[in-house]
Design an enzyme around this catalytic site. Structure first.
Site, PDB file in Angstrom:
ATOM      1  N   LEU A 158      -0.684  -8.436   2.005  1.00 55.71           N
ATOM      2  CA  LEU A 158      -0.679  -9.335   3.145  1.00 55.71           C
ATOM      3  C   LEU A 158      -1.407  -8.683   4.318  1.00 55.71           C
ATOM      4  O   LEU A 158      -0.982  -7.631   4.807  1.00 55.71           O
ATOM      5  CB  LEU A 158       0.755  -9.682   3.549  1.00 55.71           C
ATOM      6  CG  LEU A 158       1.622 -10.323   2.463  1.00 55.71           C
ATOM      7  CD1 LEU A 158       2.970 -10.732   3.035  1.00 55.71           C
ATOM      8  CD2 LEU A 158       0.919 -11.506   1.833  1.00 55.71           C
ATOM      9  N   CYS A 176       5.730  -1.942  13.001  1.00 55.35           N
ATOM     10  CA  CYS A 176       4.420  -1.793  12.362  1.00 55.35           C
ATOM     11  C   CYS A 176       3.273  -2.234  13.256  1.00 55.35           C
ATOM     12  O   CYS A 176       2.160  -1.720  13.143  1.00 55.35           O
ATOM     13  CB  CYS A 176       4.383  -2.545  11.038  1.00 55.35           C
ATOM     14  SG  CYS A 176       4.418  -4.349  11.183  1.00 55.35           S
ATOM     15  N   SER A 184       6.363  -0.287  -3.160  1.00 53.56           N
ATOM     16  CA  SER A 184       5.845  -1.529  -3.733  1.00 53.56           C
ATOM     17  C   SER A 184       4.943  -1.245  -4.927  1.00 53.56           C
ATOM     18  O   SER A 184       4.851  -2.073  -5.849  1.00 53.56           O
ATOM     19  CB  SER A 184       5.099  -2.337  -2.676  1.00 53.56           C
ATOM     20  OG  SER A 184       4.007  -1.620  -2.136  1.00 53.56           O
ATOM     21  N   GLY A 216       9.167  -3.957  -2.970  1.00 56.43           N
ATOM     22  CA  GLY A 216       9.692  -2.606  -3.146  1.00 56.43           C
ATOM     23  C   GLY A 216      10.937  -2.336  -2.348  1.00 56.43           C
ATOM     24  O   GLY A 216      11.267  -1.165  -2.090  1.00 56.43           O
ATOM     25  N   GLY A 266       0.809  -1.207   0.000  1.00 54.01           N
ATOM     26  CA  GLY A 266       0.000   0.000   0.000  1.00 54.01           C
ATOM     27  C   GLY A 266       0.840   1.254   0.000  1.00 54.01           C
ATOM     28  O   GLY A 266       0.313   2.366  -0.013  1.00 54.01           O
ATOM     29  N   CYS A 322      10.362 -10.442   9.800  1.00 53.66           N
ATOM     30  CA  CYS A 322       9.234 -10.466   8.868  1.00 53.66           C
ATOM     31  C   CYS A 322       9.702 -10.835   7.463  1.00 53.66           C
ATOM     32  O   CYS A 322       9.071 -11.631   6.770  1.00 53.66           O
ATOM     33  CB  CYS A 322       8.538  -9.106   8.858  1.00 53.66           C
ATOM     34  SG  CYS A 322       7.063  -9.032   7.806  1.00 53.66           S
TER      35      CYS A 322
END
Length: 367
Positions: A32, A199, A13, A125, A9, A101
């Protein structure tokens, strides 16, 4: 090639997916869903993976004319990244959730599913470069834009994962170029702020977030001789190198600031001392992976550079395998290195591999 574009988003990317389409690949976009709280919106958030991020990714996919899906990886993310983050802090270590991650979600769970569905590569990205080495295998290198280089957080990728990776932004000279390209393509995310911090802790209050899950038990803050110099409200929230928020009741004899040297969860103790005591002259870890073939000569030692934070300067070092551990000795001490951090080895711009730090040796160790 059939390419699965991981679309967060964000602007990076988005442009990476668009470039993969323009390169002639058969691209499918996927977002995801990593947050178990599906109602989360971006307002006041500093991370990613919100509903608005998923909608932004879908708009970009529509604009470039590719199929788009949302895959729910929230359970896997909670187990492999969030639970690991909590467990590491509970053990007195300092983890890097972005690196975990990449290792366990984007280039393990996602890549495994992509390959099973017949995709040839996963496109992201990230700012990093893939090159073909002398042995015909892929090598991971730093990005052209040093300020945006993300090779450190990709240092956990294996040769097999690199063989199925695609980083279209790696040779881009700056983030400004990416934003300008996104604007020219009409992407609404062109001016979208970068996500930062952890995040899954959108307000940035890591200490409060950990306290809510691990509790807070008051304990002693001691100096290098074991003398109590203060009290803390919970040891798990402290990290090596921390200076602020120590709540010391006794100043140092020389009046200089003290820093966290060690966190001992078993005794609920935080050890503090002078800045020079943070100097690490050796680090070692057993959880080691190589971004391609392991370098020759590791038993005798190799010359390399070591980087211990995403935006830290690399330091010349020697690395060797000793009894299953990768032991790294920097030529100049590294300040404030904690167990749990990742040490990524480089040869010039090339990533050789990484190890998760299990132990360190300081020039002036704590008692």
């Amino acid at each position: 090639m059939r390419v699965l574009a991981a679309m967060s988003g964000g602007v990076d990317s988005a442009v990476a997916a668009a470039r993969a389409v323009e390169a002639g690949h058969d691209v499918t976009g996927v977002h995801l869903a990593l947050n178990r709280n599906a109602g989360t919106l971006r307002e006041g958030a500093r991370g990613c993976c919100t509903i608005e991020d998923a909608l932004d990714a879908r708009r970009v996919a529509d604009a470039i004319g590719i199929p788009f899906y949302v895959w729910d990886f929230s359970d896997r993310f909670a187990e492999e990244v969030v639970d690991d983050f909590v467990a590491e802090y509970a053990a007195g270590r300092t983890p890097n959730p972005c690196l975990r991650c990449n290792e366990r979600i984007k280039f393990a769970a996602l890549l495994d599913r992509a390959v099973a569905l017949g995709f040839d590569a996963v496109c992201t990205g990230h700012y990093a470069v893939l090159r073909i080495g002398a042995d015909g295998g892929r090598e991971l290198h730093r990005a052209s834009d040093e300020a945006k280089d993300q090779s450190y957080v990709l240092g956990v990728l294996t040769a097999e994962q690199l063989a199925h990776a695609m980083f279209p932004l790696g040779e881009t000279p700056s983030k400004a170029v990416v934003r300008a390209e996104a604007a020219a393509r009409g992407f609404r995310v062109a001016a979208k702020p970068d996500s930062h911090d952890v995040c899954f802790i959108p307000d940035g209050d890591t200490r409060g977030w950990l306290a809510a899950r691990l509790g807070e038990e008051p304990g002693a803050v001691v100096d290098e001789d074991g003398v109590e110099v203060g009290r803390h409200g919970g040891a798990v929230a402290y990290t090596v190198g921390q200076r602020r928020g120590l709540s010391l009741s006794r100043p140092a004899p020389d009046g200089r600031p003290r820093f966290v040297l060690e966190v001992k969860p078993a005794s609920n103790t935080v050890v503090v001392g002078p800045k020079e005591a943070l100097a690490v002259v050796e680090l070692a870890g057993a959880r080691t992976s190589w971004a391609g073939s392991a370098p020759d000569g590791l038993e005798d030692g190799i010359a390399c550079e070591v980087q211990v934070r995403a935006h830290a300067d690399p330091v010349p070092a020697t690395a060797r395998l000793v009894g299953g551990e990768l032991v790294v000795r920097p030529t100049d001490p590294i300040a404030g290195l904690a167990p749990g951090q990742s040490a990524v080895l480089y040869a010039g711009t090339r990533v050789l591999g990484q190890t998760t730090v299990d132990r360190t040796a300081r020039a002036s160790p704590a008692a």
